[in-house]
Design an enzyme around this catalytic site. Structure first.
Site, short mmCIF file in Angstrom:
data_model
loop_
_atom_site.label_atom_id
_atom_site.label_comp_id
_atom_site.label_asym_id
_atom_site.label_seq_id
_atom_site.Cartn_x
_atom_site.Cartn_y
_atom_site.Cartn_z
N ASP A 113 22.73 19.68 -63.31
CA ASP A 113 21.65 20.65 -63.50
C ASP A 113 21.72 21.31 -64.87
O ASP A 113 20.69 21.64 -65.46
CB ASP A 113 21.68 21.72 -62.39
CG ASP A 113 20.94 21.23 -61.15
OD1 ASP A 113 19.86 20.63 -61.31
OD2 ASP A 113 21.45 21.42 -60.03
N ARG A 135 30.52 24.80 -51.40
CA ARG A 135 29.36 25.40 -52.06
C ARG A 135 28.36 25.82 -51.00
O ARG A 135 28.04 25.04 -50.10
CB ARG A 135 28.70 24.38 -52.99
CG ARG A 135 27.44 24.96 -53.62
CD ARG A 135 26.83 24.02 -54.62
NE ARG A 135 26.11 22.94 -53.99
CZ ARG A 135 25.57 21.94 -54.66
NH1 ARG A 135 25.73 21.87 -55.97
NH2 ARG A 135 24.91 20.99 -54.05
N ARG A 157 29.10 19.77 -50.80
CA ARG A 157 27.66 20.10 -50.84
C ARG A 157 27.19 20.33 -49.40
O ARG A 157 26.83 19.38 -48.70
CB ARG A 157 26.87 18.95 -51.43
CG ARG A 157 27.07 18.69 -52.93
CD ARG A 157 26.22 17.51 -53.38
NE ARG A 157 26.06 17.44 -54.81
CZ ARG A 157 26.72 16.58 -55.59
NH1 ARG A 157 27.58 15.74 -55.09
NH2 ARG A 157 26.51 16.56 -56.89
N ARG A 197 15.94 15.78 -63.73
CA ARG A 197 17.07 14.86 -63.49
C ARG A 197 16.70 13.69 -62.60
O ARG A 197 17.44 12.72 -62.50
CB ARG A 197 18.27 15.62 -62.91
CG ARG A 197 18.02 16.19 -61.56
CD ARG A 197 19.13 17.12 -61.13
NE ARG A 197 20.14 16.44 -60.33
CZ ARG A 197 21.11 17.07 -59.68
NH1 ARG A 197 21.20 18.40 -59.77
NH2 ARG A 197 21.98 16.42 -58.98
N CYS A 202 32.07 19.88 -61.89
CA CYS A 202 31.79 19.10 -60.68
C CYS A 202 30.52 18.28 -60.79
O CYS A 202 30.07 17.70 -59.82
CB CYS A 202 31.76 20.00 -59.45
SG CYS A 202 30.45 21.21 -59.50
N HIS A 240 19.49 10.87 -56.26
CA HIS A 240 20.23 10.92 -54.99
C HIS A 240 20.95 9.63 -54.63
O HIS A 240 22.08 9.64 -54.20
CB HIS A 240 19.28 11.32 -53.87
CG HIS A 240 18.94 12.76 -53.95
ND1 HIS A 240 17.66 13.23 -54.05
CD2 HIS A 240 19.75 13.82 -54.04
CE1 HIS A 240 17.69 14.54 -54.17
NE2 HIS A 240 18.95 14.94 -54.16
C1 PEP Z 1 25.31 19.72 -60.65
O1 PEP Z 1 24.18 20.23 -60.78
O2 PEP Z 1 25.95 19.22 -61.60
C2 PEP Z 1 25.95 19.69 -59.34
C3 PEP Z 1 27.19 19.30 -59.20
O3 PEP Z 1 25.21 20.05 -58.27
P1 PEP Z 1 24.10 19.10 -57.57
O4 PEP Z 1 24.24 17.74 -58.21
O5 PEP Z 1 24.40 19.11 -56.13
O6 PEP Z 1 22.83 19.80 -57.93
MG MG Z 2 23.36 21.46 -59.21
#
Ligand code: PEP
Ligand code: MG
Length: 575
Positions: A444, A331, A295, A454, A491, A192
């Site tokens: 993800d 999203r 987001r 992650r 993205c 984060h």
């Molecule tokens: C991802 O998973 O690559 C993504 C863009 O969504 P988030 O990072 O918000 O899970």
């Molecule tokens: Mg994601």
């Protein structure tokens, strides 16, 4: 003159392209019990009354900070933490232990861990609160010992923030005007803090220094180069000059506002990732072609109750107003797992990342997604702009079809899904039949393809988007989209890597969405290569068996002068 013999280079993983030179300032963690014991801190004189007063004091301080942050997601987090500090059960657990003979500080630690274990065992939302409990412990210990409260220092001059790690709440309370860069000993490139730093255009290096970062004290000058993933401690003149040249180069690139194009004018939309209306208002609307990922969960996190349709509509309207006539892909709520919601009933989950998260939250709380789509449909209708919405964590074509029908049924024109679950990548052609577009979430997709959390910086090598399994998965989705002629963007954080951007373009990506600060570099690198070159680079990367070989294969075929200019080197960046 700088004493060059003191110059040291610490290596880590760079986030973004930026660079900065400035004095280090450390965040102040609360002392651990072991440290306090080693320092011989006498706590035998502290009474149960002292301890109760310290918990009360911490609760009041947090409540005041919540008041000051009124109206933001942070306010709710602070309010909940304040309530925790004044919880009589917690204080009773501490004073009970003291009555049984424990000293104050060990009683605070033992009671905190007892509650942390209870919360962790309960899992879900409560499990997430364990961090808040520890933060209450840290504050109480500082209060009892008369130390300054733990957390971020008050910055008097522009500085490089150095920390072991930062909680999202800490990151969100940064005084941006004074942060030149962030260097963390822990954390991961898609964690984060890194994502937020990237979002704010702050150069960031995570997993820096393998232990040596502790030797960097307040006031020590450091040169941070996110593109190279390095932190130079007490830099010599040559390093300072190199960083200054990089900063000037980046400023120059930021002046260019042209749309994303290869050298032979093949269009690739360059879009920004945002999390809040504030992010949208901070964007230079001419510097990007729109938003590829909004987001929305930030609006829902840390709250006791879900935001109403009206409150949501106000937020979405602010975003659209900040970017008139630009594409904005919203999203829907991506909660669950590491982003639990207080108002969504949840059973205990052994593996929350594989549990009820993203679109699946609709199974237990269908009203959430319906209300959100109502708010979005209403916002777009009143603004008269083109509507793009997508769902996170889609695993099957049936889920994709269900989401598209919910969105289209409300008059939302473009309904898409994120491809971030391997099942969806494998069946991308079937999913594409159901929706108007797809967007690949490589953060993800890498996590689930490689079965590597992650948030664990220690697994960053497996989470590398240059991993052949991840690259081939992305290639399969982009091929399927090219065949049916539907837009397919990226993205995840990988779109911000200029070398990877060439590969993704070669594979057929129609848009690249990233932290806004990364757009100028990607635009520049793209404009120096033809589509044929990008395809050639992509083919070469796909034939390799390791992430390093894949990156090097791309590097060999890309224009060296261009890459050098933006700091992409063989030993350097991955993202
Ligand atoms: C991802 O998973 O690559 C993504 C863009 O969504 P988030 O990072 O918000 O899970
Ligand atoms: Mg994601």
């Amino acid at each position: 003159m700088t004493d060059t013999s003191r110059t040291r280079i610490l290596r880590g993983l760079g986030v973004g392209r930026g660079a900065a030179v400035g004095p280090a300032v450390r965040s102040h963690p609360a002392p651990s019990s072991a440290q306090l014991r080693a320092d011989g801190v006498p706590d035998a004189s502290l009474t149960a009354e002292d301890v109760s007063a310290a918990y009360r004091q911490v609760g009041e301080d947090l409540a005041k900070r919540a008041q000051a942050a009124a109206g933001t997601a942070l306010a709710d987090i602070l309010r909940a933490t304040s309530a925790m500090a004044v919880d009589p059960e917690l204080t009773a657990a501490v004073t009970g232990r003291m009555a049984a003979g424990q000293t104050a500080l060990s009683a605070v630690d033992a009671a905190t861990e007892e509650f942390v274990n209870l919360f962790t065992a309960a899992g879900g939302h409560l499990g997430e609160r364990a961090t808040d409990l520890r933060s209450v412990r840290d504050r109480v210990v500082c209060c009892l010992l008369g130390l300054p409260g733990p957390g971020l220092p008050q910055l008097e001059r522009p500085s490089v923030l150095v920390a072991t790690d930062l909680a999202p709440a800490d990151t969100s309370s940064l005084d941006l005007s004074k942060i030149l860069a962030i260097v963390l000993e822990q954390g991961g490139p898609t964690g984060h803090t890194a994502v937020i730093a990237g979002q704010l255009g702050i150069p960031c290096v995570v997993r820096a220094g393998a232990g040596e970062l502790r030797e960097v004290h307040d006031g020590t000058v450091v040169a941070v180069d996110a593109a190279a993933g390095t932190v130079v401690v007490e830099p010599d003149e040559a390093t300072r000059t190199r960083i200054d040249v990089r900063i000037c180069g980046l400023r120059e690139l930021a002046e260019n506002r042209s749309p994303g194009r290869t050298r032979d004018h093949h269009p690739v939309e360059l879009l920004a990732n945002i999390g809040t209306p504030d992010d949208a208002e901070r964007l230079d609307p001419n510097g990007v072609e729109g938003v590829g990922l909004f987001r929305t969960e930030v609006l829902f996190l840390g709250r006791e109750k879900a935001p109403s349709r009206e409150e949501q509509a106000l937020s979405y309207t602010r975003v659209l107003r900040a970017l008139p006539d630009r594409k904005v892909v919203v999203r829907t709520l991506d909660a669950g797992a590491d982003k639990p919601l207080a108002f969504v009933p949840r059973e205990y989950e052994e593996n929350p990342a594989l549990g009820v998260r993203g679109f699946r939250v609709g199974r237990t709380a269908p009203d959430l997604i319906h209300t959100q789509l109502d708010a979005l449909a209403h916002t777009w209708k009143s603004s008269g702009t083109e509507s793009w919405v997508m769902a996170p964590m889609i695993a099957t074509p049936q889920e994709a079809a269900a989401f598209a029908s919910m969105a289209h049924g409300r008059g939302i024109r473009r309904a898409g899904v994120m491809i971030e679950v391997p099942a969806a990548a494998v069946r991308a052609a079937d999913i594409l039949r159901e929706v108007d577009f797809v967007s690949i979430g490589t953060n993800d997709l890498a996590q689930y393809t490689m079965a590597a959390d992650r948030l664990l910086g220690g697994l960053a090598d497996l989470l590398d988007p240059w991993q052949p399994a991840v690259l081939h998965s992305v290639a399969g989705v982009l091929r399927a989209a090219t065949t049916v002629g539907k837009p397919a963007g990226i993205c995840g954080e990988s779109a911000a890597d200029p070398l990877m951007a060439l590969v993704l373009t070669g594979l057929g990506a129609t848009s690249l969405s990233m932290a806004p600060g990364s757009v100028p570099t990607v635009r520049f690198v793209l404009a120096q290569h033809t589509l044929a070159q990008c395809r050639h680079i992509a083919d070469a990367a796909l034939t390799e068996a390791t992430p390093t070989d894949a990156r090097n294969a791309a590097l060999r075929l890309a224009d060296p002068t261009t890459l050098n200019f933006v700091g992409v080197t063989a030993g350097g960046l991955t993202r």
